[in-house]
Design a protein around this motif. Structure first.
Motif, PDB file in Angstrom:
ATOM      1  N   ASP A 113      74.698  61.814  87.400  1.00 38.91           N
ATOM      2  CA  ASP A 113      74.092  62.959  86.717  1.00 38.91           C
ATOM      3  C   ASP A 113      75.098  63.691  85.837  1.00 38.91           C
ATOM      4  OD1 ASP A 113      71.724  62.371  88.002  1.00 38.91           O
ATOM      5  OD2 ASP A 113      71.920  63.949  89.519  1.00 38.91           O
ATOM      6  N   ARG A 114      76.350  63.689  86.257  1.00 39.79           N
ATOM      7  CA  ARG A 114      77.385  64.425  85.529  1.00 39.79           C
ATOM      8  C   ARG A 114      78.202  63.517  84.603  1.00 39.79           C
ATOM      9  NH1 ARG A 114      79.625  68.035  90.701  1.00 39.79           N
ATOM     10  NH2 ARG A 114      77.529  68.588  91.475  1.00 39.79           N
ATOM     11  N   SER A 115      77.826  62.251  84.527  1.00 35.52           N
ATOM     12  CA  SER A 115      78.535  61.270  83.690  1.00 35.52           C
ATOM     13  C   SER A 115      80.021  61.217  84.024  1.00 35.52           C
ATOM     14  CB  SER A 115      78.340  61.601  82.193  1.00 35.52           C
ATOM     15  OG  SER A 115      76.969  61.560  81.856  1.00 35.52           O
ATOM     16  N   LEU A 116      80.310  61.202  85.332  1.00 32.67           N
ATOM     17  CA  LEU A 116      81.683  61.131  85.805  1.00 32.67           C
ATOM     18  C   LEU A 116      81.929  59.785  86.474  1.00 32.67           C
ATOM     19  CD1 LEU A 116      82.059  64.687  87.395  1.00 32.67           C
ATOM     20  CD2 LEU A 116      83.139  63.855  85.283  1.00 32.67           C
ATOM     21  N   GLU A 117      83.158  59.277  86.330  1.00 29.73           N
ATOM     22  CA  GLU A 117      83.535  58.025  86.975  1.00 29.73           C
ATOM     23  C   GLU A 117      84.229  58.321  88.295  1.00 29.73           C
ATOM     24  OE1 GLU A 117      85.638  55.219  84.645  1.00 29.73           O
ATOM     25  OE2 GLU A 117      84.303  55.392  82.900  1.00 29.73           O
ATOM     26  N   ALA A 118      83.639  57.869  89.370  1.00 29.99           N
ATOM     27  CA  ALA A 118      84.221  57.998  90.705  1.00 29.99           C
ATOM     28  C   ALA A 118      83.598  56.926  91.581  1.00 29.99           C
ATOM     29  CB  ALA A 118      83.955  59.383  91.281  1.00 29.99           C
ATOM     30  N   THR A 119      84.351  56.449  92.543  1.00 31.22           N
ATOM     31  CA  THR A 119      83.865  55.432  93.467  1.00 31.22           C
ATOM     32  C   THR A 119      83.571  56.078  94.810  1.00 31.22           C
ATOM     33  OG1 THR A 119      85.211  53.728  92.403  1.00 31.22           O
ATOM     34  CG2 THR A 119      84.431  53.274  94.641  1.00 31.22           C
ATOM     35  N   PHE A 120      82.351  55.863  95.323  1.00 30.97           N
ATOM     36  CA  PHE A 120      81.980  56.399  96.625  1.00 30.97           C
ATOM     37  C   PHE A 120      81.577  55.249  97.542  1.00 30.97           C
ATOM     38  CE2 PHE A 120      81.339  60.106  93.853  1.00 30.97           C
ATOM     39  CZ  PHE A 120      82.106  61.046  94.549  1.00 30.97           C
ATOM     40  N   LEU A 121      82.208  55.210  98.722  1.00 33.35           N
ATOM     41  CA  LEU A 121      82.011  54.104  99.647  1.00 33.35           C
ATOM     42  C   LEU A 121      81.691  54.617 101.045  1.00 33.35           C
ATOM     43  CD1 LEU A 121      85.196  52.068  98.636  1.00 33.35           C
ATOM     44  CD2 LEU A 121      82.842  51.594  97.900  1.00 33.35           C
ATOM     45  N   GLN A 122      80.778  53.922 101.712  1.00 37.65           N
ATOM     46  CA  GLN A 122      80.504  54.225 103.109  1.00 37.65           C
ATOM     47  C   GLN A 122      81.549  53.511 103.955  1.00 37.65           C
ATOM     48  OE1 GLN A 122      76.597  53.128 104.391  1.00 37.65           O
ATOM     49  NE2 GLN A 122      76.852  53.987 106.445  1.00 37.65           N
ATOM     50  N   LEU A 123      82.406  54.292 104.616  1.00 40.65           N
ATOM     51  CA  LEU A 123      83.508  53.711 105.375  1.00 40.65           C
ATOM     52  C   LEU A 123      83.945  54.676 106.464  1.00 40.65           C
ATOM     53  CD1 LEU A 123      85.630  51.350 105.556  1.00 40.65           C
ATOM     54  CD2 LEU A 123      87.125  52.815 104.148  1.00 40.65           C
ATOM     55  N   ASP A 124      84.206  54.135 107.618  1.00 37.91           N
ATOM     56  CA  ASP A 124      84.759  54.886 108.736  1.00 37.91           C
ATOM     57  C   ASP A 124      86.199  55.285 108.409  1.00 37.91           C
ATOM     58  OD1 ASP A 124      85.733  55.752 111.190  1.00 37.91           O
ATOM     59  OD2 ASP A 124      84.796  54.123 112.325  1.00 37.91           O
ATOM     60  N   ALA A 125      86.525  56.569 108.503  1.00 39.08           N
ATOM     61  CA  ALA A 125      87.880  57.026 108.197  1.00 39.08           C
ATOM     62  C   ALA A 125      88.910  56.529 109.203  1.00 39.08           C
ATOM     63  CB  ALA A 125      87.920  58.552 108.126  1.00 39.08           C
ATOM     64  N   LEU A 126      88.449  56.010 110.331  1.00 34.82           N
ATOM     65  CA  LEU A 126      89.374  55.395 111.276  1.00 34.82           C
ATOM     66  C   LEU A 126      89.693  53.950 110.894  1.00 34.82           C
ATOM     67  CD1 LEU A 126      87.961  56.774 114.651  1.00 34.82           C
ATOM     68  CD2 LEU A 126      89.800  57.702 113.214  1.00 34.82           C
ATOM     69  N   LYS A 127      89.152  53.517 109.735  1.00 33.77           N
ATOM     70  CA  LYS A 127      89.408  52.168 109.220  1.00 33.77           C
ATOM     71  C   LYS A 127      89.781  52.224 107.739  1.00 33.77           C
ATOM     72  CE  LYS A 127      86.065  50.184 112.462  1.00 33.77           C
ATOM     73  NZ  LYS A 127      84.820  49.373 112.607  1.00 33.77           N
ATOM     74  N   LEU A 128      90.488  53.272 107.332  1.00 33.24           N
ATOM     75  CA  LEU A 128      90.832  53.440 105.919  1.00 33.24           C
ATOM     76  C   LEU A 128      91.622  52.261 105.365  1.00 33.24           C
ATOM     77  CD1 LEU A 128      91.862  57.216 105.795  1.00 33.24           C
ATOM     78  CD2 LEU A 128      89.766  56.183 104.871  1.00 33.24           C
ATOM     79  N   SER A 129      92.411  51.613 106.195  1.00 27.92           N
ATOM     80  CA  SER A 129      93.226  50.498 105.709  1.00 27.92           C
ATOM     81  C   SER A 129      92.376  49.347 105.180  1.00 27.92           C
ATOM     82  CB  SER A 129      94.167  49.999 106.811  1.00 27.92           C
ATOM     83  OG  SER A 129      93.452  49.677 107.988  1.00 27.92           O
TER      84      SER A 129
END
Length: 235
Positions: A113-129
């Protein structure tokens, strides 16, 4: 949108693990002031409506330090993406992760909606690696304080794996100055120093307040829940 003992903005993140709170009728009850990690079920209930922290703007503490942040940014426990999108609009290469699909879907729609580039992912923060990527900066607005003692250490270990040497963590969490009641565990400065004792340097811990939705203000201290805003550098 995403723990130990119970802990001022004076200026104006799949169900894989557990973590990020409730519609007004839900959040009036404490989500968790215990030492257990807040469950994904609790967070899913909150996202049936609009959680207290989903304020349609970035938290002011992150706006205030914005000039310190350049390069790549990971927003850990990004929720619906307001902090992440603020830095994307400033030209940063931003990735946001959250445990649940609902906030990630909302964040992705906001970016479009804001014409912005960003990546959003569903991920457990205890598995960031699992991202297989390192970042210059990490944002954590309200995730650190939802973990049990054991999961907190796992989380910090995962943060270390996705940060370049010298990278900084910008962390905002409930403080032990906030009376016991609604919301997550309270965090003391002692806990912060103990948790980041090895491999990290705490550059600053500043008392502040969280900005919450107007309808949730009555649940907390006047001016918003007491919090700490921390700048922590990885060795």
């Amino acid at each position: 949108m995403p723990s130990l003992d119970n802990e001022d903005i004076d200026r104006s993140s799949t169900k894989q693990s557990n973590y990020s709170a409730t519609r007004e009728e839900d959040v009036i009850k404490p989500i968790s002031t215990s030492s257990k990690t807040i469950s994904s079920d609790d967070f899913e209930k909150l996202y049936e409506g609009q959680p207290a922290w989903d304020i349609d703007q970035p938290q002011p503490e992150f706006v205030e330090i914005a000039d310190q942040i350049t390069g790549s940014v990971l927003d850990s426990g990004c929720g619906t993406g307001e902090n992440a999108l603020f830095f994307a609009a400033r030209g940063c290469d931003v990735t946001g992760v959250d445990l649940l699909s609902t906030p990630i879907e909302r964040a992705t729609q906001k970016a479009a909606d804001r014409s912005l580039e960003a990546t959003f992912l569903q991920l457990d923060a205890l598995k960031l690696s699992e991202l297989n990527q390192k970042f210059d900066n990490v944002l954590d607005s309200g995730l650190f304080h939802v973990f049990s003692d054991e999961d907190r250490q796992r989380y910090v270990n995962e943060l270390s794996r996705v940060m370049h040497p010298g990278a900084k963590l910008y962390l905002q969490c409930f403080s032990d100055k906030e009376p016991t009641g609604s919301g997550p565990r309270r965090i003391s400065q002692e806990e912060l120093h103990r948790t980041f004792d090895e491999g990290w340097e705490i550059e600053s811990i500043t008392p502040c307040h969280y900005l919450v939705r107007e309808e949730n203000n009555r649940q907390y201290t006047s001016g918003g829940p007491h919090a700490y805003f921390c700048v922590i550098r990885k060795h």
